[in-house]
Write an enzyme that holds these catalytic residues in place. Sequence first.
Site, mmCIF file in Angstrom:
data_model
loop_
_atom_site.group_PDB
_atom_site.id
_atom_site.type_symbol
_atom_site.label_atom_id
_atom_site.label_comp_id
_atom_site.label_asym_id
_atom_site.label_seq_id
_atom_site.Cartn_x
_atom_site.Cartn_y
_atom_site.Cartn_z
ATOM 1 N N PRO A 127 55.241 57.184 42.234
ATOM 2 C CA PRO A 127 56.387 57.291 42.852
ATOM 3 C C PRO A 127 56.135 56.665 44.408
ATOM 4 O O PRO A 127 57.199 56.248 44.857
ATOM 5 C CB PRO A 127 56.504 58.962 43.023
ATOM 6 C CG PRO A 127 55.821 59.017 41.486
ATOM 7 C CD PRO A 127 54.785 58.074 41.279
ATOM 8 N N ILE A 156 56.834 53.284 33.488
ATOM 9 C CA ILE A 156 55.854 52.640 32.554
ATOM 10 C C ILE A 156 56.426 52.193 31.353
ATOM 11 O O ILE A 156 57.119 53.076 30.626
ATOM 12 C CB ILE A 156 54.748 53.818 32.439
ATOM 13 C CG1 ILE A 156 54.134 54.197 33.566
ATOM 14 C CG2 ILE A 156 53.609 53.358 31.450
ATOM 15 C CD1 ILE A 156 53.798 53.251 34.536
ATOM 16 N N THR A 157 56.479 51.068 31.122
ATOM 17 C CA THR A 157 57.178 50.392 29.941
ATOM 18 C C THR A 157 56.368 50.643 28.762
ATOM 19 O O THR A 157 55.364 50.737 28.453
ATOM 20 C CB THR A 157 57.145 48.718 30.113
ATOM 21 O OG1 THR A 157 57.781 48.400 31.446
ATOM 22 C CG2 THR A 157 57.897 48.082 29.134
ATOM 23 N N GLU A 363 56.051 43.375 37.562
ATOM 24 C CA GLU A 363 54.969 42.453 37.566
ATOM 25 C C GLU A 363 54.860 41.779 38.830
ATOM 26 O O GLU A 363 54.338 40.693 39.122
ATOM 27 C CB GLU A 363 54.596 41.701 36.446
ATOM 28 C CG GLU A 363 54.542 42.569 35.194
ATOM 29 C CD GLU A 363 53.959 41.929 33.953
ATOM 30 O OE1 GLU A 363 53.242 40.951 34.184
ATOM 31 O OE2 GLU A 363 54.276 42.316 32.691
#
Length: 386
Positions: A127, A156-157, A363
């Site tokens: 956060p 979080i993928t 990314e």
Amino acid sequence: MALDLETRQQLIETVRRFVEEVCVPNEQLVSESNAIPEAIVQQMRELGLFGLSISEEYGGLGLTMEEEALVILEMGHTSPAFRSTFGTNVGIGSQGIVMFGNSDQRQDWLPKLASGEVIASFALTEPDSGSDAGSAKTKAVKDGNHYVLNGTKRFITNADKAHIFTVMARTDPNTPGAKGLSAFIVERSTQGVVIGKPEKKMGQQGANVCDVTFEDARVPITNRLGEEGEGMKVAMSVLDRGRLHISSLSVGISERLVQEMTRYASERKQFGKPIIEHQLVMGMIADSYAESAAGRAMVMDAVKKYDAKEKVTLLAAATKMWCTEMVGRVADRAVQVFGGSGYIADYAVERFYRDVRILRLYEGTTQIQQMVIGRELQRMAKAGEI
Ligand code: COS
């Protein structure tokens, strides 16, 4: 080891067929249901897509970065949610183990990641720690043969599906920046690991992101990747490679969008002729094609250098910046070429316009890539390399 050219071509054609025959017809369904049908995930497993980057020794295809990029370029020709299903196993979720894992860690996880039996996610963002990854606050305090993890990871993928997480956490509370971080493999089944609800997102329906919270989660010391203090090195090495993967995806999507706008503009008539014959429309398509082709050339150059073991931090950042910004421009032009129809959800370009927005954020944002490029160039200047 690199594939021979014939095998490589066969692989690319197999993926191309999978995209055309299975993924593209299901794009709307995936978008509306916010899920990839299990039968398609099973086909991905059978094609070996979960194990593209994992060596044959562990049951993967063991592709070079160049070969992986060619596969991901093909996957870019459909909704990016399909790629996301196996993308974390190929890239950021598994590569910490591939690059920094010891033989036990590799043996324990890589075969299951390669087969798609186990899903891995990468947990760096928090956060209060996004671009400033070195400021992560999640704590890992040593207690006997374990570390006790406390903290929250954000966006979080694939967290909803993941069985393991590569987690960066602070093992040295007295070292505030990047040097205080270490990397861990954390199993979802660990008591105290809590997965949040999937976020409602702008695009890429079918690929979920969630919070992952650690509440006194006890992680065995043997799950640490590398040495204490090497967490940032793990994360950044994984991201250098991940940025090339995302660049390939971006170029693939731009190629699909060029195809969409060319076909539409060749059919759609206004002022008595196909709109592609109007120079202002022609210009948008031509610019998109040229920028996409430049992106492909940049990706191919960077991945070959990666495979030749050159340090690609600078080039990976530059490639990610160019390709993700480029696909944003191309998606915007695609909507423009489609006119009012481009704003209607029945047309793929509307969906892609939303899907590609994240590419400039995750990314490493474009601004972080600029910072990496600037710093690397400055370092080279100081070293007399430029
Ligand atoms: N490869 C390997 N190791 C690297 C590296 C790279 N490309 N870049 C940095 N490191 C390691 C080094 O070990 C470095 O230590 P040394 O100073 O001893 O060499 C350490 O990491 C810290 O590096 P740095 O001092 O550059 O860290 P900063 O805190 O200044 O942060 C940026 C650097 C901004 C580049 C980094 O925080 C970043 O990439 N942020 C974006 C994060 C991101 O992409 N988040 C997306 C999450 S995944 S969706």
